[in-house]
Design a protein around this motif. Structure first.
Motif, PDB file in Angstrom:
ATOM      1  N   UNK A 162      51.809  37.769  52.056  1.00 16.14           N
ATOM      2  CA  UNK A 162      50.784  36.912  51.437  1.00 16.14           C
ATOM      3  C   UNK A 162      49.498  36.933  52.269  1.00 16.14           C
ATOM      4  N   UNK A 196      48.481  39.286  54.250  1.00 16.63           N
ATOM      5  CA  UNK A 196      47.848  40.596  54.069  1.00 16.63           C
ATOM      6  C   UNK A 196      47.004  40.600  52.793  1.00 16.63           C
ATOM      7  N   UNK A 197      47.606  40.100  51.706  1.00 12.19           N
ATOM      8  CA  UNK A 197      46.882  40.053  50.440  1.00 12.19           C
ATOM      9  C   UNK A 197      45.631  39.201  50.532  1.00 12.19           C
ATOM     10  N   UNK A 198      45.753  38.047  51.191  1.00 14.18           N
ATOM     11  CA  UNK A 198      44.597  37.143  51.311  1.00 14.18           C
ATOM     12  C   UNK A 198      43.485  37.798  52.124  1.00 14.18           C
ATOM     13  N   UNK A 245      42.863  40.983  52.561  1.00 17.27           N
ATOM     14  CA  UNK A 245      42.221  42.063  51.806  1.00 17.27           C
ATOM     15  C   UNK A 245      41.312  41.481  50.721  1.00 17.27           C
ATOM     16  N   UNK A 246      41.770  40.395  50.103  1.00 15.06           N
ATOM     17  CA  UNK A 246      40.937  39.764  49.077  1.00 15.06           C
ATOM     18  C   UNK A 246      39.632  39.255  49.687  1.00 15.06           C
ATOM     19  N   UNK A 251      37.356  42.216  50.261  1.00 14.83           N
ATOM     20  CA  UNK A 251      36.759  42.756  49.034  1.00 14.83           C
ATOM     21  C   UNK A 251      35.725  41.812  48.446  1.00 14.83           C
ATOM     22  N   UNK A 256      38.523  43.427  56.753  1.00 13.88           N
ATOM     23  CA  UNK A 256      39.898  43.519  57.225  1.00 13.88           C
ATOM     24  C   UNK A 256      39.934  44.133  58.621  1.00 13.88           C
ATOM     25  N   UNK A 257      38.978  45.015  58.876  1.00 11.86           N
ATOM     26  CA  UNK A 257      38.879  45.628  60.197  1.00 11.86           C
ATOM     27  C   UNK A 257      38.779  44.591  61.299  1.00 11.86           C
ATOM     28  N   UNK A 270      42.322  41.648  60.873  1.00 11.94           N
ATOM     29  CA  UNK A 270      43.726  42.044  60.902  1.00 11.94           C
ATOM     30  C   UNK A 270      44.574  41.330  61.951  1.00 11.94           C
ATOM     31  N   UNK A 316      44.601  43.476  45.810  1.00  9.25           N
ATOM     32  CA  UNK A 316      45.223  42.682  46.884  1.00  9.25           C
ATOM     33  C   UNK A 316      45.868  41.398  46.361  1.00  9.25           C
ATOM     34  N   UNK A 373      49.520  41.603  46.085  1.00  7.23           N
ATOM     35  CA  UNK A 373      50.266  41.329  47.324  1.00  7.23           C
ATOM     36  C   UNK A 373      50.463  39.822  47.487  1.00  7.23           C
ATOM     37  N   UNK A 374      49.378  39.066  47.230  1.00  9.30           N
ATOM     38  CA  UNK A 374      49.457  37.615  47.354  1.00  9.30           C
ATOM     39  C   UNK A 374      50.523  37.076  46.400  1.00  9.30           C
ATOM     40  N   UNK A 413      41.206  50.790  55.525  1.00  7.13           N
ATOM     41  CA  UNK A 413      40.588  49.475  55.450  1.00  7.13           C
ATOM     42  C   UNK A 413      39.310  49.423  56.285  1.00  7.13           C
ATOM     43  N   UNK A 453      36.808  50.530  59.368  1.00 10.75           N
ATOM     44  CA  UNK A 453      37.111  50.775  60.772  1.00 10.75           C
ATOM     45  C   UNK A 453      37.906  49.605  61.314  1.00 10.75           C
ATOM     46  N   UNK A 454      39.074  49.909  61.804  1.00  8.94           N
ATOM     47  CA  UNK A 454      39.844  48.871  62.468  1.00  8.94           C
ATOM     48  C   UNK A 454      39.255  48.698  63.865  1.00  8.94           C
ATOM     49  N   UNK A 455      38.965  47.502  64.195  1.00 10.26           N
ATOM     50  CA  UNK A 455      38.352  47.298  65.499  1.00 10.26           C
ATOM     51  C   UNK A 455      39.385  46.707  66.454  1.00 10.26           C
TER      52      UNK A 455
END
Lengths: 75, 478
Positions: free
Chosen positions: A34, A36-38, A40-41, A44, A50-51, A54, B39, B42-43, B98, B100-102
């Motif tokens: 959940x 992860x989904x939040x 990403x949302x 977007x 997300x970078x 995370x 996404x 996923x939620x 996703x 650049x992952x920092x």
């Protein structure tokens, strides 16, 4: 006449094994998913990418693990 | 026995509903919604599973040892991969999921330290200016001078001032070379360890200069240069104004490429989001997947655009072409014009040169001007509407493989209808006009006086891009 025998003490089922840590263990995956989904949302929709966000996944996972260990033993 | 999860059946129901909706409303932009909102799947999955487990727990049913099994995580990974790819492919973002992952805390917890940078080098009136491995934003302006002057600031993200100071010393700005070739070197890749160094530079060069730049992650704004411009860069937006020489850009992915008043040619390779070209005198060549809003206004030379889905060429564009996602709108083109596209509705008005259109899946609407020229128009799936001026001369053949033809033009056109297909023919001594719809209807009608052109002059620009440019201008001015 003998008085009616007192009701036999009710037979308690053996106490169930503490389920709370099982519950927390089962919930870890869905909670991480959940999150992860939040994240990403949010990415977007133009919020924190997300970078950057995370590590929240790690935090949620860690909190779930902590809760799992705290559950059965109490404090 | 424990029951299986509810997610799979719900997913099936959802898929069924989505495809049903698609069949009832064919115009629904399903992929776009999916690309934007995947996404949320996923939620939904996570929330449903949480609810299930809580329900089982409250009913004292045995709990699974893992809420999400290994196989399901694989599915999640797959979903992320496809969703992320779709997001990029449909043009919602320039980079791949996703982004650049920092790592390392620097970008999250570190601070930005600013250092001002300056450099100057005397040069000839028309030097070749090279910017090497540059990361950041640069505004390059041609002025009446005989030196190359660099000013601006460098931003270093670091945990503490010491680290930033060290990174600053490791990455000095160098303006070297000789008076004919001036090299601007930011040395950003020399920074040891994690500190990330970016720069916002204002570069003033002699008006006759030619520019060559290599870099990544930033924007180039170049104006009033008489020489050639060549940029090779990643994740870069480019804005060009008043350029005299030929321009070559190789930028992938670019959020925006905007060029106004170019006297020479423009060669654009790469891919990305928006393209906006206006008043270009030379030839324009564009090669790559561009998913944003592509616009051309007043191109004096030939244009050739080649993407994975769409290929377009014309001799000149005195008018406008706008290509938002799923559309090709044009007005006032000089041909021969060729349009070949897999998934776009094509609308062209005000043209009187030869026209070839091939569409796999999309409607075509044409309003030619007098005198008519040869036209060869074909859609595999979609409708064709042709609005002819009252006095047009033509030799028309329209046919459908499956679908009817409506003749609102009248004589000399004669309709020949079979059970599933139809043919419309007629000639009054003009050029050949061929229309063919394999699955779809054809309508031939008389154009009304004063119908508006198909490509309105100012369309809505992408807000994302505008925001970035504003931020960029603000940064540069600081």
């Amino acid at each position: 006449m003998n008085p009616a025998p007192p009701n036999p003490p009710p037979i308690h089922p053996p106490p169930p094994p503490p389920q709370s840590h099982l519950l927390m263990r089962a919930l870890t995956g869905p909670l991480v998913l959940t999150t992860l989904g939040v994240l990403l949302t949010i990415d977007y929709s133009g919020g924190i990418t997300f970078g950057r966000s995370w590590p929240v996944l790690l935090i949620v996972f860690g909190l779930c693990k902590v809760a799992e260990h705290l559950g059965p033993r109490g404090w | 026995m424990r029951r299986g999860s509810l997610f799979a059946p719900l997913l099936l129901i959802g898929l069924g509903l989505i495809f049903l909706a698609r069949n009832i409303y064919p115009d629904l932009r399903l992929l776009d919604y999916l690309a934007k909102f995947w996404p949320l799947l996923l939620v939904l999955w996570g929330v449903l599973r949480t609810a299930e487990i809580l329900f089982w727990a409250s009913n004292k049913q045995p709990l699974p040892s893992r809420g999400i099994t290994g196989g399901e995580w694989m599915l999640v990974l797959l979903l992320c991969f496809f969703g992320g790819t779709l997001h990029v492919v449909r043009g919602f973002s320039g980079g791949w999921f996703p982004g650049t992952i920092e790592f390392g805390g620097l970008d999250m917890f570190g601070e930005s330290y600013d250092y001002s940078v300056n450099g100057e080098k005397a040069s000839v009136k028309a030097p070749h200016v090279v910017i090497e491995s540059f990361r950041g934003n640069a505004r390059i302006t041609g002025i009446d001078s005989d030196s190359v002057k660099v000013s601006g600031h460098k931003t270093i993200r670091s945990i503490d001032r010491d680290g930033a100071d060290r990174a600053d010393r490791e990455t000095p700005l160098e303006v070297t070379g000789d008076s004919g070739t001036v090299i601007i070197r930011t040395n950003q890749n020399r920074a040891s360890g994690l500190p990330r160094v970016t720069a916002d530079l204002e570069i003033a060069v002699p008006r006759g200069a030619s520019i060559e730049a290599h870099g990544r992650d930033g924007d180039f704004d170049i104006r009033s240069i008489d020489g050639a411009v060549e940029i090779t860069s990643q994740s870069t937006s480019v804005r060009l104004t008043d350029i005299g020489g030929p321009v070559r850009l190789d930028v992938t992915p670019s959020e925006l490429v905007k060029a106004v008043n170019l006297k020479g040619s423009l060669d654009l390779q790469g891919g990305g989001g928006d393209i906006d070209l206006e008043n270009i005198a030379g030839r324009v060549t564009i090669n790559g997947p561009y998913r944003g809003n592509v616009e051309f206004h007043n191109l004096g030379g030939s244009i050739h655009l080649k993407g994975p889905q769409t290929e377009f060429s014309a001799e000149r564009i005195p008018g406008d072409v706008r290509m938002p996602l799923g559309n090709f709108n044009a007005s006032n083109l000089v041909g021969p014009v060729d349009v070949e596209t897999k998934m776009r509705d094509v609308q062209i008005s005000d043209f009187s040169s030869a026209l070839n259109i091939t569409v796999d899946n999309g409607d075509i609407e044409l309003r030619p001007a007098l005198p008519l020229a040869r036209m060869d128009v074909h859609t595999r799936s979609g409708n064709i509407t042709l609005a002819l001026p009252k006095d047009a001369r033509f030799a028309l053949t329209a046919s459908t493989g499956m679908g009817e033809i409506v003749n609102q033009f009248g004589s000399p056109l004669v309709l020949d209808e079979a059970r599933r297909n139809a043919t419309l023919r007629g000639s009054n001594g003009g050029p050949e006009v061929k229309l063919r719809a394999d699955r779809g209807e054809i309508t031939v009608r008389e154009a009304l006086p004063n119908e508006p052109p198909f490509a309105p002059r100012f369309g809505p620009s992408s807000p994302k891009t505008l925001k970035n440019l504003k931020e960029f201008s603000k940064k540069i001015e600081q």
